[in-house]
Structures are given as C-alpha cells and as structure tokens.
Write a protein that holds these residues in place. Structure first.
Motif, PDB file in Angstrom:
ATOM      1  N   ALA A  86      -2.452   3.479  -1.666  1.00 49.25           N
ATOM      2  CA  ALA A  86      -3.354   4.492  -2.220  1.00 49.25           C
ATOM      3  C   ALA A  86      -3.252   4.553  -3.739  1.00 49.25           C
ATOM      4  O   ALA A  86      -4.268   4.688  -4.441  1.00 49.25           O
ATOM      5  CB  ALA A  86      -3.029   5.864  -1.619  1.00 49.25           C
ATOM      6  N   LEU A  87      -2.032   4.436  -4.265  1.00 49.02           N
ATOM      7  CA  LEU A  87      -1.827   4.516  -5.710  1.00 49.02           C
ATOM      8  C   LEU A  87      -2.356   3.290  -6.447  1.00 49.02           C
ATOM      9  O   LEU A  87      -2.427   3.289  -7.675  1.00 49.02           O
ATOM     10  CB  LEU A  87      -0.334   4.716  -6.019  1.00 49.02           C
ATOM     11  CG  LEU A  87       0.215   6.090  -5.621  1.00 49.02           C
ATOM     12  CD1 LEU A  87       1.739   6.116  -5.761  1.00 49.02           C
ATOM     13  CD2 LEU A  87      -0.422   7.187  -6.458  1.00 49.02           C
ATOM     14  N   CYS A  88      -2.727   2.259  -5.704  1.00 52.09           N
ATOM     15  CA  CYS A  88      -3.411   1.108  -6.318  1.00 52.09           C
ATOM     16  C   CYS A  88      -4.878   1.428  -6.580  1.00 52.09           C
ATOM     17  O   CYS A  88      -5.515   0.773  -7.415  1.00 52.09           O
ATOM     18  CB  CYS A  88      -3.327  -0.120  -5.405  1.00 52.09           C
ATOM     19  SG  CYS A  88      -1.666  -0.820  -5.235  1.00 52.09           S
ATOM     20  N   TYR A  89      -5.410   2.427  -5.876  1.00 52.17           N
ATOM     21  CA  TYR A  89      -6.835   2.733  -5.971  1.00 52.17           C
ATOM     22  C   TYR A  89      -7.145   3.999  -6.758  1.00 52.17           C
ATOM     23  O   TYR A  89      -8.229   4.119  -7.341  1.00 52.17           O
ATOM     24  CB  TYR A  89      -7.431   2.850  -4.570  1.00 52.17           C
ATOM     25  CG  TYR A  89      -7.291   1.592  -3.757  1.00 52.17           C
ATOM     26  CD1 TYR A  89      -7.926   0.417  -4.138  1.00 52.17           C
ATOM     27  CD2 TYR A  89      -6.511   1.556  -2.600  1.00 52.17           C
ATOM     28  CE1 TYR A  89      -7.801  -0.754  -3.408  1.00 52.17           C
ATOM     29  CE2 TYR A  89      -6.378   0.396  -1.859  1.00 52.17           C
ATOM     30  CZ  TYR A  89      -7.022  -0.757  -2.270  1.00 52.17           C
ATOM     31  OH  TYR A  89      -6.877  -1.917  -1.546  1.00 52.17           O
ATOM     32  N   VAL A  90      -6.226   4.970  -6.739  1.00 50.96           N
ATOM     33  CA  VAL A  90      -6.468   6.220  -7.470  1.00 50.96           C
ATOM     34  C   VAL A  90      -5.219   6.596  -8.271  1.00 50.96           C
ATOM     35  O   VAL A  90      -4.105   6.190  -7.937  1.00 50.96           O
ATOM     36  CB  VAL A  90      -6.832   7.381  -6.512  1.00 50.96           C
ATOM     37  CG1 VAL A  90      -8.165   7.120  -5.842  1.00 50.96           C
ATOM     38  CG2 VAL A  90      -5.739   7.605  -5.465  1.00 50.96           C
ATOM     39  N   ASP A  91      -5.415   7.397  -9.326  1.00 53.78           N
ATOM     40  CA  ASP A  91      -4.309   7.860 -10.165  1.00 53.78           C
ATOM     41  C   ASP A  91      -3.441   8.862  -9.413  1.00 53.78           C
ATOM     42  O   ASP A  91      -3.866   9.474  -8.429  1.00 53.78           O
ATOM     43  CB  ASP A  91      -4.844   8.532 -11.437  1.00 53.78           C
ATOM     44  CG  ASP A  91      -5.490   7.543 -12.398  1.00 53.78           C
ATOM     45  OD1 ASP A  91      -5.298   6.327 -12.211  1.00 53.78           O
ATOM     46  OD2 ASP A  91      -6.180   7.998 -13.331  1.00 53.78           O
ATOM     47  N   THR A  92      -2.237   9.057  -9.926  1.00 52.33           N
ATOM     48  CA  THR A  92      -1.353  10.078  -9.341  1.00 52.33           C
ATOM     49  C   THR A  92      -1.968  11.468  -9.461  1.00 52.33           C
ATOM     50  O   THR A  92      -1.753  12.331  -8.615  1.00 52.33           O
ATOM     51  CB  THR A  92       0.017  10.081 -10.038  1.00 52.33           C
ATOM     52  OG1 THR A  92      -0.164  10.315 -11.434  1.00 52.33           O
ATOM     53  CG2 THR A  92       0.748   8.775  -9.841  1.00 52.33           C
ATOM     54  N   ASN A 147     -10.148   3.182  -9.373  1.00 55.19           N
ATOM     55  CA  ASN A 147     -10.499   1.835  -8.914  1.00 55.19           C
ATOM     56  C   ASN A 147     -11.368   1.856  -7.660  1.00 55.19           C
ATOM     57  O   ASN A 147     -12.310   1.077  -7.524  1.00 55.19           O
ATOM     58  CB  ASN A 147      -9.229   1.024  -8.646  1.00 55.19           C
ATOM     59  CG  ASN A 147      -8.469   0.732  -9.926  1.00 55.19           C
ATOM     60  OD1 ASN A 147      -9.070   0.585 -10.992  1.00 55.19           O
ATOM     61  ND2 ASN A 147      -7.151   0.662  -9.831  1.00 55.19           N
ATOM     62  N   ASN A 148     -11.038   2.743  -6.732  1.00 51.57           N
ATOM     63  CA  ASN A 148     -11.831   2.871  -5.503  1.00 51.57           C
ATOM     64  C   ASN A 148     -11.545   4.261  -4.932  1.00 51.57           C
ATOM     65  O   ASN A 148     -10.644   4.436  -4.107  1.00 51.57           O
ATOM     66  CB  ASN A 148     -11.468   1.790  -4.499  1.00 51.57           C
ATOM     67  CG  ASN A 148     -12.427   1.750  -3.318  1.00 51.57           C
ATOM     68  OD1 ASN A 148     -12.966   2.769  -2.891  1.00 51.57           O
ATOM     69  ND2 ASN A 148     -12.648   0.560  -2.780  1.00 51.57           N
ATOM     70  N   LEU A 149     -12.319   5.244  -5.391  1.00 48.80           N
ATOM     71  CA  LEU A 149     -12.052   6.631  -5.033  1.00 48.80           C
ATOM     72  C   LEU A 149     -12.184   6.873  -3.532  1.00 48.80           C
ATOM     73  O   LEU A 149     -11.365   7.569  -2.934  1.00 48.80           O
ATOM     74  CB  LEU A 149     -12.993   7.558  -5.805  1.00 48.80           C
ATOM     75  CG  LEU A 149     -12.775   9.066  -5.603  1.00 48.80           C
ATOM     76  CD1 LEU A 149     -11.374   9.461  -6.039  1.00 48.80           C
ATOM     77  CD2 LEU A 149     -13.823   9.868  -6.355  1.00 48.80           C
ATOM     78  N   LEU A 150     -13.208   6.290  -2.901  1.00 53.55           N
ATOM     79  CA  LEU A 150     -13.437   6.517  -1.468  1.00 53.55           C
ATOM     80  C   LEU A 150     -12.267   6.014  -0.630  1.00 53.55           C
ATOM     81  O   LEU A 150     -11.748   6.726   0.225  1.00 53.55           O
ATOM     82  CB  LEU A 150     -14.729   5.833  -1.026  1.00 53.55           C
ATOM     83  CG  LEU A 150     -15.085   5.976   0.462  1.00 53.55           C
ATOM     84  CD1 LEU A 150     -15.240   7.438   0.831  1.00 53.55           C
ATOM     85  CD2 LEU A 150     -16.358   5.201   0.785  1.00 53.55           C
ATOM     86  N   LEU A 151     -11.825   4.780  -0.889  1.00 53.01           N
ATOM     87  CA  LEU A 151     -10.699   4.228  -0.139  1.00 53.01           C
ATOM     88  C   LEU A 151      -9.431   5.023  -0.428  1.00 53.01           C
ATOM     89  O   LEU A 151      -8.613   5.260   0.464  1.00 53.01           O
ATOM     90  CB  LEU A 151     -10.493   2.754  -0.503  1.00 53.01           C
ATOM     91  CG  LEU A 151      -9.375   2.013   0.240  1.00 53.01           C
ATOM     92  CD1 LEU A 151      -9.557   2.132   1.747  1.00 53.01           C
ATOM     93  CD2 LEU A 151      -9.342   0.555  -0.182  1.00 53.01           C
ATOM     94  N   GLY A 152      -9.272   5.444  -1.677  1.00 49.89           N
ATOM     95  CA  GLY A 152      -8.110   6.256  -2.039  1.00 49.89           C
ATOM     96  C   GLY A 152      -8.072   7.557  -1.271  1.00 49.89           C
ATOM     97  O   GLY A 152      -7.012   7.980  -0.787  1.00 49.89           O
ATOM     98  N   ILE A 153      -9.233   8.208  -1.121  1.00 46.30           N
ATOM     99  CA  ILE A 153      -9.298   9.478  -0.394  1.00 46.30           C
ATOM    100  C   ILE A 153      -8.992   9.268   1.091  1.00 46.30           C
ATOM    101  O   ILE A 153      -8.316  10.089   1.726  1.00 46.30           O
ATOM    102  CB  ILE A 153     -10.680  10.132  -0.580  1.00 46.30           C
ATOM    103  CG1 ILE A 153     -10.821  10.634  -2.023  1.00 46.30           C
ATOM    104  CG2 ILE A 153     -10.874  11.292   0.399  1.00 46.30           C
ATOM    105  CD1 ILE A 153     -12.177  11.199  -2.358  1.00 46.30           C
ATOM    106  N   VAL A 154      -9.501   8.171   1.658  1.00 46.22           N
ATOM    107  CA  VAL A 154      -9.187   7.855   3.063  1.00 46.22           C
ATOM    108  C   VAL A 154      -7.672   7.726   3.247  1.00 46.22           C
ATOM    109  O   VAL A 154      -7.095   8.269   4.202  1.00 46.22           O
ATOM    110  CB  VAL A 154      -9.890   6.557   3.502  1.00 46.22           C
ATOM    111  CG1 VAL A 154      -9.375   6.103   4.872  1.00 46.22           C
ATOM    112  CG2 VAL A 154     -11.394   6.762   3.554  1.00 46.22           C
ATOM    113  N   LEU A 155      -7.023   7.029   2.324  1.00 45.99           N
ATOM    114  CA  LEU A 155      -5.572   6.866   2.404  1.00 45.99           C
ATOM    115  C   LEU A 155      -4.848   8.185   2.155  1.00 45.99           C
ATOM    116  O   LEU A 155      -3.761   8.421   2.698  1.00 45.99           O
ATOM    117  CB  LEU A 155      -5.114   5.805   1.401  1.00 45.99           C
ATOM    118  CG  LEU A 155      -5.515   4.366   1.758  1.00 45.99           C
ATOM    119  CD1 LEU A 155      -5.218   3.412   0.614  1.00 45.99           C
ATOM    120  CD2 LEU A 155      -4.803   3.913   3.028  1.00 45.99           C
ATOM    121  N   VAL A 156      -5.436   9.048   1.335  1.00 49.73           N
ATOM    122  CA  VAL A 156      -4.882  10.395   1.138  1.00 49.73           C
ATOM    123  C   VAL A 156      -4.846  11.138   2.468  1.00 49.73           C
ATOM    124  O   VAL A 156      -3.843  11.762   2.839  1.00 49.73           O
ATOM    125  CB  VAL A 156      -5.716  11.194   0.111  1.00 49.73           C
ATOM    126  CG1 VAL A 156      -5.386  12.684   0.201  1.00 49.73           C
ATOM    127  CG2 VAL A 156      -5.435  10.705  -1.302  1.00 49.73           C
TER     128      VAL A 156
END
Length: 293
Positions: A86-92, A147-156
């Motif tokens: 997840a941290l590869c796609y969105v900031d902390t 980098n990829n907000l949607l994928l980051g949110i899914v992983l969140v």
C-alpha cells in the motif's frame, strides 16, 4: 494503578511508530515485502524465545491459546505485507489515517458485541475524535499526488480489516492466558511462518534470498531485524495493556496514534506533502488521547 494499562498502550503507540516508518523505507526501496517481514520476525524470535524460557519456563504454557496466537501472527504477517504494498501506491499521510479510520470502526463493533464493553460519555468523545481525525488528513487534491490512489485505498480497507481482526484475537488470547512473553512469542512465530509461506507462494524463498545476497543485503537485513526488535517491544506493551484490563476499543484507538510518527518522519525524509490542516489533525489526535484518560 488502575490506569497502568493506558500507560502501556501509550508506550506501545510510541514504540510502534518506528517500525511503521521502516515499512515506508522498505516500500521506497522496493524491498521484497515477504522476505523483509520474515527477517523482522526472525529477529523477534531470537529475542523472545530465550527470554520466555528464562522468565516463564514451559510448565505454564497454554497450548490452545498459543495456537490462537500463532493464527494472530499469521494474519499480522499478511497485514504487514499488504501494508508495504500500500505504501508503494499512497503516502503515509494518506495510508495511515485512512487505515486508522476504518480499523477502529471494526474494533468498536468487536468490543461492544464480543466483549460487552461500555464507555463513559467522555471516553466516547475521545474515541470519536480519534476516529474522525483522519478525515482532516484527506482531500481531493491528494489523488493527484499519489501513484495509485484507488489501489492504495483498496489495500487500506484490507489492512484495516486485518488489523481489527488481529486486535480482537489478541484481546481474546490475553483474556484467557496472561503470560505476555509466550503470547508474543507465539504471535512472532506465526509472523515468521506466515511470511515464509507467502514468500514461497510468490517467488520461492531460496531464489529471493539469493537475490538479496547480491543486492543491498546489509541494509535490507539490518532494517528488517531492527523493525522486528522494535515491533516486539511495542507489541509486548500492547498485549500487556490488555492483561492489565484495558478495554479493546480504547487500547486499540490509543495504539492507533502511532501513525503520527511515520507521518512526521515521512514528511521530513521523503518530503511528503503537509499543510496546516494536517498539522491541526495531529493536534486533535492528542486531544483525543487526553479524553481517553
């Protein structure tokens, strides 16, 4: 003395911030997540097993609870692996606040329905502030910075659910078995086994470790094992807060404030975006902690 559980929860939150930032470093350097978590768990086991044998012995081991704790560790490994992705796609500043918005909501449901916990009006106010703080840290403009907000949110959502499950199972184990050292040893063993199995399933552990020998071995192993050692101490404090009678929801919410540390360090070292709104949210987090006292 009746509030010692809160003190341990605060210690756990402070200590947990460091390994959380190390996950950000691992993501930035594109380390293999499964092997990184494996080496961290290995460091934990090296510390825990001798300590548990010396201080607790083996006569009082509750094998049924140890098995449940092993399952906790397996899910914790999965959560840590997904967290690195997840941290590869969105900031902390996006990941941690959102994860701590979703996870406590599930924990509240667990606490009320499974453990019959109830709270005073002031404590409910603190809990609500702790949950609402993340809303101040997310804006529409952030989608352009990720980098990829949607994928980051899914992983969140995935890691938030796993985090809540790990907390609920940890509360269950500590309520039936009070030997914190053996509980955490079993959890770390579950992380070790889980990360190893995930690494095998993904690429093959031997092939991955051979790759590590050729590239950045020292920094990789040092960071992974430093994270494992710090994580052990943090988790010992976390579980002990349950043993001392800490309510699941409050302990989990206080512990969730560790997100402030990786956020601040990421802003300093990786120049992540920040503004007055995000600073205000951090201040509000401390207000929430005060109300929980």
């Amino acid at each position: 003395m009746d509030k010692m559980w809160l003190l341990y929860a605060v210690f756990a939150a402070i200590l947990a911030g460091i390994p959380s930032f190390i996950l950000k470093v691992a993501a930035q350097r594109k380390y293999n997540s499964e092997v990184f978590i494996f080496f961290g768990a290995l460091a934990s086991i090296i510390i825990l097993i001798p300590t548990a044998l010396i201080r607790s012995g083996v006569d009082s081991i509750n094998w049924r609870m140890m098995l449940v704790a092993l399952v906790v560790g397996f899910f914790a490994a999965l959560g840590s692996i997904f967290r690195i992705h997840a941290l590869c796609y969105v900031d902390t500043t996006i990941y941690y606040p959102l994860e701590k918005l979703f996870s406590p909501a599930i924990v509240i449901a667990f606490g009320v329905t499974l453990f019959s916990e109830s709270f005073t009006g002031v404590e409910w106010a603190g809990l609500l502030l702790g949950i609402l703080v993340p809303l101040l840290l997310v804006t529409k403009k952030e989608s352009k910075r990720q980098n990829n907000l949607l994928l980051g949110i899914v992983l969140v959502l995935v890691t938030g659910a796993i985090s809540a499950l790990v907390s609920a199972l940890g509360k269950y184990v500590s309520g039936n078995y009070q030997d914190v050292l053996w509980i955490v040893t079993a959890v770390s063993s579950g992380v070790l086994m889980g990360s190893f199995l995930f690494a095998l399933q993904r690429k093959g552990f031997v092939k991955i470790t051979e790759h590590l020998v050729q590239k950045r071995t020292k920094s990789f192993v040092f960071l992974a094992m430093a994270r494992g050692a710090a994580n052990v101490i943090a988790y010992l404090c976390y579980v002990y807060s349950f043993v001392l009678g800490g309510p699941l929801v409050i302990v989990h919410t206080v512990y969730s404030l560790y997100i402030l540390i990786p956020i601040v360090l990421s802003i300093i070292y990786y120049k992540e975006h920040w503004n007055l709104q995000k600073v205000s949210a951090i201040g509000l987090s401390f207000v929430a902690l005060f109300l929980l006292q």
